[in-house]
Design a protein around this motif. Structure first.
Motif, PDB file in Angstrom:
ATOM      1  N   ALA A  75       0.834  -1.208   0.000  1.00  0.00           N
ATOM      2  CA  ALA A  75       0.000   0.000   0.000  1.00  0.00           C
ATOM      3  C   ALA A  75       0.869   1.259   0.000  1.00  0.00           C
ATOM      4  CB  ALA A  75      -0.951  -0.013   1.197  1.00  0.00           C
ATOM      5  N   ALA A  76       1.973   1.243   0.728  1.00  0.00           N
ATOM      6  CA  ALA A  76       2.882   2.396   0.756  1.00  0.00           C
ATOM      7  C   ALA A  76       3.506   2.617  -0.616  1.00  0.00           C
ATOM      8  CB  ALA A  76       3.962   2.189   1.814  1.00  0.00           C
ATOM      9  N   TYR A  77       3.911   1.543  -1.278  1.00  0.00           N
ATOM     10  CA  TYR A  77       4.449   1.673  -2.638  1.00  0.00           C
ATOM     11  C   TYR A  77       3.404   2.301  -3.551  1.00  0.00           C
ATOM     12  CZ  TYR A  77       5.691   0.746  -7.395  1.00  0.00           C
ATOM     13  OH  TYR A  77       5.934   0.923  -8.731  1.00  0.00           O
ATOM     14  N   CYS A  78       2.178   1.795  -3.492  1.00  0.00           N
ATOM     15  CA  CYS A  78       1.116   2.328  -4.356  1.00  0.00           C
ATOM     16  C   CYS A  78       0.895   3.813  -4.111  1.00  0.00           C
ATOM     17  CB  CYS A  78      -0.186   1.550  -4.139  1.00  0.00           C
ATOM     18  SG  CYS A  78      -0.160  -0.132  -4.794  1.00  0.00           S
ATOM     19  N   ALA A  79       0.841   4.214  -2.846  1.00  0.00           N
ATOM     20  CA  ALA A  79       0.643   5.634  -2.525  1.00  0.00           C
ATOM     21  C   ALA A  79       1.789   6.472  -3.096  1.00  0.00           C
ATOM     22  CB  ALA A  79       0.530   5.814  -1.017  1.00  0.00           C
ATOM     23  N   TRP A  80       3.013   6.003  -2.953  1.00  0.00           N
ATOM     24  CA  TRP A  80       4.177   6.708  -3.490  1.00  0.00           C
ATOM     25  C   TRP A  80       4.074   6.833  -5.010  1.00  0.00           C
ATOM     26  CZ3 TRP A  80       7.915   4.615  -6.807  1.00  0.00           C
ATOM     27  CH2 TRP A  80       9.014   5.440  -7.060  1.00  0.00           C
ATOM     28  N   ALA A  81       3.597   5.781  -5.667  1.00  0.00           N
ATOM     29  CA  ALA A  81       3.501   5.767  -7.128  1.00  0.00           C
ATOM     30  C   ALA A  81       2.235   6.454  -7.642  1.00  0.00           C
ATOM     31  CB  ALA A  81       3.546   4.317  -7.637  1.00  0.00           C
ATOM     32  N   GLY A  82       1.414   7.014  -6.740  1.00  0.00           N
ATOM     33  CA  GLY A  82       0.179   7.676  -7.154  1.00  0.00           C
ATOM     34  C   GLY A  82      -0.905   6.690  -7.566  1.00  0.00           C
ATOM     35  N   LYS A  83      -0.857   5.509  -6.982  1.00  0.00           N
ATOM     36  CA  LYS A  83      -1.808   4.448  -7.321  1.00  0.00           C
ATOM     37  C   LYS A  83      -2.430   3.919  -6.044  1.00  0.00           C
ATOM     38  CE  LYS A  83       1.199   3.246 -11.162  1.00  0.00           C
ATOM     39  NZ  LYS A  83       1.901   2.206 -11.894  1.00  0.00           N
ATOM     40  N   ARG A  84      -3.149   2.804  -6.161  1.00  0.00           N
ATOM     41  CA  ARG A  84      -3.701   2.125  -4.995  1.00  0.00           C
ATOM     42  C   ARG A  84      -3.793   0.644  -5.317  1.00  0.00           C
ATOM     43  NH1 ARG A  84      -8.726   0.457  -6.261  1.00  0.00           N
ATOM     44  NH2 ARG A  84      -9.909   1.616  -7.795  1.00  0.00           N
ATOM     45  N   LEU A  85      -3.914  -0.162  -4.276  1.00  0.00           N
ATOM     46  CA  LEU A  85      -4.144  -1.586  -4.499  1.00  0.00           C
ATOM     47  C   LEU A  85      -5.544  -1.769  -5.077  1.00  0.00           C
ATOM     48  CD1 LEU A  85      -2.675  -3.013  -1.187  1.00  0.00           C
ATOM     49  CD2 LEU A  85      -1.763  -3.361  -3.490  1.00  0.00           C
ATOM     50  N   PRO A  86      -5.716  -2.698  -6.013  1.00  0.00           N
ATOM     51  CA  PRO A  86      -7.055  -2.929  -6.552  1.00  0.00           C
ATOM     52  C   PRO A  86      -7.923  -3.674  -5.538  1.00  0.00           C
ATOM     53  CG  PRO A  86      -5.550  -4.580  -7.394  1.00  0.00           C
ATOM     54  CD  PRO A  86      -4.721  -3.598  -6.589  1.00  0.00           C
ATOM     55  N   THR A  87      -9.214  -3.511  -5.650  1.00  0.00           N
ATOM     56  CA  THR A  87     -10.096  -4.355  -4.861  1.00  0.00           C
ATOM     57  C   THR A  87     -10.031  -5.764  -5.450  1.00  0.00           C
ATOM     58  OG1 THR A  87     -12.042  -4.009  -6.256  1.00  0.00           O
ATOM     59  CG2 THR A  87     -11.692  -2.426  -4.426  1.00  0.00           C
ATOM     60  N   GLU A  88     -10.525  -6.738  -4.704  1.00  0.00           N
ATOM     61  CA  GLU A  88     -10.549  -8.102  -5.225  1.00  0.00           C
ATOM     62  C   GLU A  88     -11.391  -8.182  -6.489  1.00  0.00           C
ATOM     63  OE1 GLU A  88     -11.733 -12.651  -3.902  1.00  0.00           O
ATOM     64  OE2 GLU A  88     -11.869 -11.055  -2.424  1.00  0.00           O
ATOM     65  N   ALA A  89     -12.498  -7.444  -6.514  1.00  0.00           N
ATOM     66  CA  ALA A  89     -13.374  -7.442  -7.700  1.00  0.00           C
ATOM     67  C   ALA A  89     -12.648  -6.861  -8.910  1.00  0.00           C
ATOM     68  CB  ALA A  89     -14.654  -6.662  -7.416  1.00  0.00           C
ATOM     69  N   GLU A  90     -11.917  -5.774  -8.720  1.00  0.00           N
ATOM     70  CA  GLU A  90     -11.160  -5.185  -9.823  1.00  0.00           C
ATOM     71  C   GLU A  90     -10.072  -6.142 -10.307  1.00  0.00           C
ATOM     72  OE1 GLU A  90     -11.606  -0.476  -8.551  1.00  0.00           O
ATOM     73  OE2 GLU A  90      -9.960  -1.670  -7.743  1.00  0.00           O
ATOM     74  N   TRP A  91      -9.375  -6.763  -9.353  1.00  0.00           N
ATOM     75  CA  TRP A  91      -8.318  -7.700  -9.730  1.00  0.00           C
ATOM     76  C   TRP A  91      -8.912  -8.859 -10.532  1.00  0.00           C
ATOM     77  CZ3 TRP A  91      -7.079 -12.740  -9.549  1.00  0.00           C
ATOM     78  CH2 TRP A  91      -5.752 -13.076  -9.814  1.00  0.00           C
ATOM     79  N   GLU A  92     -10.040  -9.398 -10.059  1.00  0.00           N
ATOM     80  CA  GLU A  92     -10.637 -10.542 -10.750  1.00  0.00           C
ATOM     81  C   GLU A  92     -11.133 -10.161 -12.138  1.00  0.00           C
ATOM     82  OE1 GLU A  92     -13.686 -14.251 -10.072  1.00  0.00           O
ATOM     83  OE2 GLU A  92     -13.028 -13.100  -8.334  1.00  0.00           O
ATOM     84  N   LYS A  93     -11.704  -8.983 -12.293  1.00  0.00           N
ATOM     85  CA  LYS A  93     -12.132  -8.562 -13.627  1.00  0.00           C
ATOM     86  C   LYS A  93     -10.930  -8.418 -14.558  1.00  0.00           C
ATOM     87  CE  LYS A  93     -14.515  -5.105 -16.345  1.00  0.00           C
ATOM     88  NZ  LYS A  93     -15.223  -3.834 -16.383  1.00  0.00           N
ATOM     89  N   ALA A  94      -9.858  -7.835 -14.065  1.00  0.00           N
ATOM     90  CA  ALA A  94      -8.650  -7.693 -14.894  1.00  0.00           C
ATOM     91  C   ALA A  94      -8.091  -9.053 -15.284  1.00  0.00           C
ATOM     92  CB  ALA A  94      -7.599  -6.871 -14.151  1.00  0.00           C
ATOM     93  N   ALA A  95      -8.248 -10.042 -14.412  1.00  0.00           N
ATOM     94  CA  ALA A  95      -7.736 -11.384 -14.692  1.00  0.00           C
ATOM     95  C   ALA A  95      -8.653 -12.171 -15.624  1.00  0.00           C
ATOM     96  CB  ALA A  95      -7.550 -12.159 -13.386  1.00  0.00           C
ATOM     97  N   ARG A  96      -9.970 -12.006 -15.484  1.00  0.00           N
ATOM     98  CA  ARG A  96     -10.931 -12.836 -16.218  1.00  0.00           C
ATOM     99  C   ARG A  96     -11.530 -12.186 -17.447  1.00  0.00           C
ATOM    100  NH1 ARG A  96     -15.103 -15.440 -11.883  1.00  0.00           N
ATOM    101  NH2 ARG A  96     -14.979 -17.400 -13.005  1.00  0.00           N
ATOM    102  N   GLY A  97     -11.636 -10.909 -17.442  1.00  0.00           N
ATOM    103  CA  GLY A  97     -12.364 -10.224 -18.503  1.00  0.00           C
ATOM    104  C   GLY A  97     -13.677  -9.688 -17.970  1.00  0.00           C
ATOM    105  N   ALA A  98     -14.426  -9.036 -18.834  1.00  0.00           N
ATOM    106  CA  ALA A  98     -15.632  -8.320 -18.419  1.00  0.00           C
ATOM    107  C   ALA A  98     -16.761  -9.231 -17.945  1.00  0.00           C
ATOM    108  CB  ALA A  98     -16.128  -7.433 -19.556  1.00  0.00           C
ATOM    109  N   SER A  99     -17.026 -10.304 -18.638  1.00  0.00           N
ATOM    110  CA  SER A  99     -18.175 -11.140 -18.258  1.00  0.00           C
ATOM    111  C   SER A  99     -17.867 -12.611 -18.480  1.00  0.00           C
ATOM    112  CB  SER A  99     -19.405 -10.735 -19.067  1.00  0.00           C
ATOM    113  OG  SER A  99     -19.140 -10.898 -20.452  1.00  0.00           O
ATOM    114  N   ASP A 100     -16.660 -12.990 -18.177  1.00  0.00           N
ATOM    115  CA  ASP A 100     -16.184 -14.338 -18.450  1.00  0.00           C
ATOM    116  C   ASP A 100     -16.175 -15.165 -17.172  1.00  0.00           C
ATOM    117  OD1 ASP A 100     -14.842 -16.531 -19.578  1.00  0.00           O
ATOM    118  OD2 ASP A 100     -13.632 -15.221 -20.829  1.00  0.00           O
ATOM    119  N   THR A 101     -16.345 -16.450 -17.322  1.00  0.00           N
ATOM    120  CA  THR A 101     -16.248 -17.348 -16.170  1.00  0.00           C
ATOM    121  C   THR A 101     -15.029 -18.252 -16.292  1.00  0.00           C
ATOM    122  OG1 THR A 101     -17.713 -18.945 -17.232  1.00  0.00           O
ATOM    123  CG2 THR A 101     -18.730 -17.327 -15.747  1.00  0.00           C
ATOM    124  N   ARG A 102     -14.067 -17.845 -17.082  1.00  0.00           N
ATOM    125  CA  ARG A 102     -12.850 -18.640 -17.277  1.00  0.00           C
ATOM    126  C   ARG A 102     -12.183 -18.932 -15.935  1.00  0.00           C
ATOM    127  NH1 ARG A 102      -9.188 -15.691 -21.107  1.00  0.00           N
ATOM    128  NH2 ARG A 102     -11.145 -15.408 -22.207  1.00  0.00           N
TER     129      ARG A 102
END
Length: 176
Positions: free
Chosen positions: A71-98
C-alpha cells in the motif's frame, strides 16, 4: 462475473458485479521499481529484501512485502491496491467465467510460472511479463503464477454470499 460455483467455498457463489472504470497495471511491480520507491521515499525495506538481487535481477517481481508495504508503494507511485473485484475482472475479462486469465486450459509452464509439483516451472520467480500467452483478456500479465498479489480487501470466507453487486470493496473486517 466474480467467483465460481465449482471453486472453493470462499469463491462461492458465482455472481455478477458492476464496477466503475479503473486502471490496473499490466505488469507486477519489479524489484527495480520497488528499489526506486525504497530509496526515494526512504522507506524501510522488508525483512527479506535483497538489494543485490534488485540490482542483478531487477526485472523480477518484488516479493516479501507486507500489505502495508504494498500500500505504501502504491501511494508513493500515485496508485492504490485494486479491490478483489477489480483484480478478478482484470484477470478474467468483463463477463467471463474462465478459470484462468488465459481461459479454462490447465496451467502449464508456457502459460504461467507455478510451483505445483510436478512440474515446477523454473524454481524461482521469472522476469515480469514473461508469459505473454498467459495474458488476461485485458492484456494483464502474470495474474496467475509467479508470485502472490495483494488486493485492498480483507479476507472473509463468506463475503461472496453477501457482497454488494456494485463496486464491492470487501468486508469491513477479516484477515489479511
Amino acid at each position: 462475473t466474480m467467483g465460481s460455483n465449482d471453486g472453493l467455498p470462499a469463491e462461492r457463489p458465482e455472481h455478477v458485479v458492476t464496477l466503475d472504470a479503473y486502471v490496473i497495471d499490466r505488469y507486477e511491480v519489479s524489484l527495480q521499481l520497488y528499489r526506486k520507491f525504497l530509496q526515494a521515499a526512504r522507506y524501510d525495506a522488508p525483512p527479506t529484501w535483497d538489494d543485490e538481487a534488485a540490482e542483478t535481477v531487477g526485472d523480477r517481481p518484488a516479493v516479501g512485502m507486507s500489505w502495508e508495504d504494498a500500500a505504501a508503494y502504491c501511494a508513493w507511485a500515485g496508485k492504490r491496491l485494486p479491490t478483489e473485484a477489480e483484480w478478478e475482472k482484470a484477470a478474467r475479462g468483463a463477463s467471463d467465467t474462465r478459470a484462468y486469465p488465459w481461459g479454462d486450459q490447465d496451467a502449464d509452464c508456457s502459460l504461467a510460472n507455478y510451483n505445483q509439483s510436478p512440474p515446477m516451472c523454473i524454481g524461482d520467480t521469472s522476469q515480469v511479463g514473461s508469459y505473454q500467452s498467459g495474458a488476461s483478456p485485458y492484456g494483464a500479465l502474470d495474474m496467475a503464477g509467479n508470485v502472490y498479489e495483494w488486493t485492498n480487501d480483507w479476507y472473509d470466507t463468506y463475503y461472496y454470499s453477501s457482497s454488494p453487486y456494485s463496486n464491492p470493496q470487501g468486508p469491513d473486517t477479516g484477515i489479511s
